[in-house]
Design an enzyme around this catalytic site. Structure first.
Site, PDB file in Angstrom:
ATOM      1  N   TYR A  61       0.957  -1.395  -0.039  1.00 44.72           N
ATOM      2  CA  TYR A  61      -0.046   0.125  -0.049  1.00 44.72           C
ATOM      3  C   TYR A  61       1.016   1.168  -0.002  1.00 44.72           C
ATOM      4  O   TYR A  61       2.004   1.205   0.356  1.00 44.72           O
ATOM      5  CB  TYR A  61      -1.058   0.087   1.239  1.00 44.72           C
ATOM      6  CG  TYR A  61      -1.896   0.908   1.180  1.00 44.72           C
ATOM      7  CD1 TYR A  61      -3.202   0.977   0.444  1.00 44.72           C
ATOM      8  CD2 TYR A  61      -2.006   2.265   1.924  1.00 44.72           C
ATOM      9  CE1 TYR A  61      -4.098   1.710   0.297  1.00 44.72           C
ATOM     10  CE2 TYR A  61      -3.124   3.226   2.136  1.00 44.72           C
ATOM     11  CZ  TYR A  61      -4.127   2.986   1.052  1.00 44.72           C
ATOM     12  OH  TYR A  61      -4.987   3.801   1.121  1.00 44.72           O
ATOM     13  N   PHE A  82      -5.378   9.114  -4.120  1.00 45.33           N
ATOM     14  CA  PHE A  82      -4.349   8.504  -4.574  1.00 45.33           C
ATOM     15  C   PHE A  82      -3.969   7.200  -3.897  1.00 45.33           C
ATOM     16  O   PHE A  82      -4.028   7.325  -2.669  1.00 45.33           O
ATOM     17  CB  PHE A  82      -2.872   9.342  -4.541  1.00 45.33           C
ATOM     18  CG  PHE A  82      -1.807   8.624  -5.014  1.00 45.33           C
ATOM     19  CD1 PHE A  82      -1.153   8.797  -6.081  1.00 45.33           C
ATOM     20  CD2 PHE A  82      -1.110   7.800  -4.024  1.00 45.33           C
ATOM     21  CE1 PHE A  82      -0.052   7.972  -6.661  1.00 45.33           C
ATOM     22  CE2 PHE A  82       0.243   7.246  -4.405  1.00 45.33           C
ATOM     23  CZ  PHE A  82       0.582   7.264  -5.710  1.00 45.33           C
ATOM     24  N   GLU A  83      -3.840   5.986  -4.633  1.00 39.38           N
ATOM     25  CA  GLU A  83      -3.263   4.912  -4.099  1.00 39.38           C
ATOM     26  C   GLU A  83      -2.547   4.124  -5.139  1.00 39.38           C
ATOM     27  O   GLU A  83      -3.061   4.028  -6.454  1.00 39.38           O
ATOM     28  CB  GLU A  83      -4.420   3.990  -3.529  1.00 39.38           C
ATOM     29  CG  GLU A  83      -5.258   4.507  -2.420  1.00 39.38           C
ATOM     30  CD  GLU A  83      -6.405   3.566  -1.925  1.00 39.38           C
ATOM     31  OE1 GLU A  83      -6.991   2.876  -2.899  1.00 39.38           O
ATOM     32  OE2 GLU A  83      -6.581   3.348  -0.963  1.00 39.38           O
ATOM     33  N   ILE A  84      -1.557   3.612  -4.803  1.00 39.89           N
ATOM     34  CA  ILE A  84      -1.014   2.314  -5.388  1.00 39.89           C
ATOM     35  C   ILE A  84      -0.917   1.223  -4.458  1.00 39.89           C
ATOM     36  O   ILE A  84      -0.360   1.343  -3.372  1.00 39.89           O
ATOM     37  CB  ILE A  84       0.481   2.826  -6.507  1.00 39.89           C
ATOM     38  CG1 ILE A  84       0.379   3.831  -7.200  1.00 39.89           C
ATOM     39  CG2 ILE A  84       1.074   1.342  -6.819  1.00 39.89           C
ATOM     40  CD1 ILE A  84       1.923   4.448  -7.589  1.00 39.89           C
TER      41      ILE A  84
END
Ligand code: GDP
Ligand code: MN
Length: 349
Positions: free
Chosen positions: A178, A235-237
């Protein structure tokens, strides 16, 4: 051929995208966007930012999800902008409606109260379905099942610096699950009992709480109370298999049963954040300092002049939110024994 012969001066040749310049393998990854048809121009802006700074070099796919069917214009505009494959999914009704155990009159009363108190989105039904969907369902949409990694993109975001490496590959190679760029405190009115629910899950599933987790990021008293710190999830990767795993699903089911998506206004940001903080090892959460980002009203502009010049950044460092008193990013550095970037004091606002 010489550089001169290579120079083609035909103006505006249509339909010829530049080739992917990055060599090597791609990860099993996709961008993912939840949007309405009316978001088309705002999402077009975001796509252009992401393509220019990153994806034109990698050509990753992009999945679009919607509670209604996407119209032709939405599909046409976004397909034209994305360098990878685009896919369009409609959300099944039961993933975007009240579960049967929810008392809808009680939920309506809460919305009235929140309207009075002027809680942001406090009176919105659709916003609650959205938060619940992003918390518990997007990663199990049939279109998402093909992928292991996702990068979430919302309308009207900006990227300010070049990203010259494969961020998905970075996540995989460094065992990250995460990631975030901005962190902050949640409005307490939206989540008064989220921590009670979280504790219920911890009591039922002590084995799902990771050793060496980031409890200190979300609690100042060893888990008695929530300090409201969360990663900003627009925003997330992240890793989809983590979200699809037993621990996250058990956590989501507990929250969903307790009803706070409707009886309060739980956001997917604190939900993902608390889950990541408690069920991942702290090394599995990554701060992407080098992804410079804006979503109204906050900016992450990387600290350090040299970095910004080297990566052709166009953000204003005086707008950087990282060292602001409402940011939790300094705490993240402390929890992880990371050295604060050089010059952070000068860029504190
Ligand atoms: P904010 O960032 O918290 O202010 O919320 P947004 O309005 O940006 O919504 C979050 C994300 O969910 C964005 O990607 C929106 O496009 C999407 N979204 C919000 N409400 C709806 C909805 O009712 N239907 C669909 N399909 N998408 C929505
Ligand atoms: Mn948004």
């Amino acid at each position: 051929p010489s550089a001169l012969e290579d120079t083609d001066t035909t103006p505006n040749k249509p339909n010829e995208l530049p080739p992917a310049v990055a060599s090597g393998e791609r990860m099993n990854a996709t961008f993912v966007t939840l949007a309405r048809n009316s978001d088309v121009w705002e999402i077009a802006e975001s796509i252009r930012q992401v393509e220019d700074r990153f994806n034109r070099k990698y050509n990753y796919d992009w999945v679009f999800l919607n509670d209604n069917e996407f119209d032709e214009q939405f599909k046409r505009v976004t397909t034209a902008l994305v360098s990878g494959k685009t896919k369009y999914g409609t959300i099944p009704k039961d993933h975007w409606s009240y579960p049967e155990w929810i008392d809808q009159d009680k939920a309506a009363k809460v919305r009235d109260e929140m309207r009075e108190k002027k809680v942001i989105y406090g009176d919105s039904v659709s916003y609650r379905h959205m938060c619940r969907y992003e918390s518990g369902f997007f990663f199990r949409h049939p279109l998402m099942l093909d992928y292991e990694w996702y990068w979430r993109v919302e309308p009207s975001i900006k990227l300010f610096c070049d990203i010259n490496y494969d961020t998905f590959k970075f996540m995989a190679e460094n065992k990250k699950k995460y990631s975030f760029v901005i962190s902050l405190y949640e409005y307490v009115e939206t989540i008064p009992t989220l921590w009670d629910s979280t504790k219920r899950w911890m009591e039922k599933h002590p084995d799902q709480v990771a050793e060496g987790n980031s409890m200190k990021f979300v609690s100042d008293d060893g888990g008695k109370t929530y300090n409201h710190c969360h990663f900003w999830s627009n925003f997330e990767i992240g890793n989809l298999n983590w979200l699809r795993g037993q621990a996250y699903m058990d956590y989501f089911d507990q929250l969903d049963k307790d009803g706070g998506f409707f009886y309060e206004r739980w956001g997917d940001a604190p939900v993902h954040s608390v889950a990541a903080a408690l069920m991942l090892k702290k090394e599995e959460i990554h701060f992407f300092n080098d992804i410079s980002y804006y979503h109204v009203p906050f900016t992450h502009c990387p600290t350090g002049d040299d970095f910004r010049m080297d990566h052709k950044c166009h953000c204003n460092p005086s707008e950087n939110f990282d060292w602001n008193g409402y940011s939790c990013t300094k705490r993240f550095f402390e929890v992880n024994d990371m050295e604060l970037p050089k010059g952070w004091q000068q860029e504190q606002h």
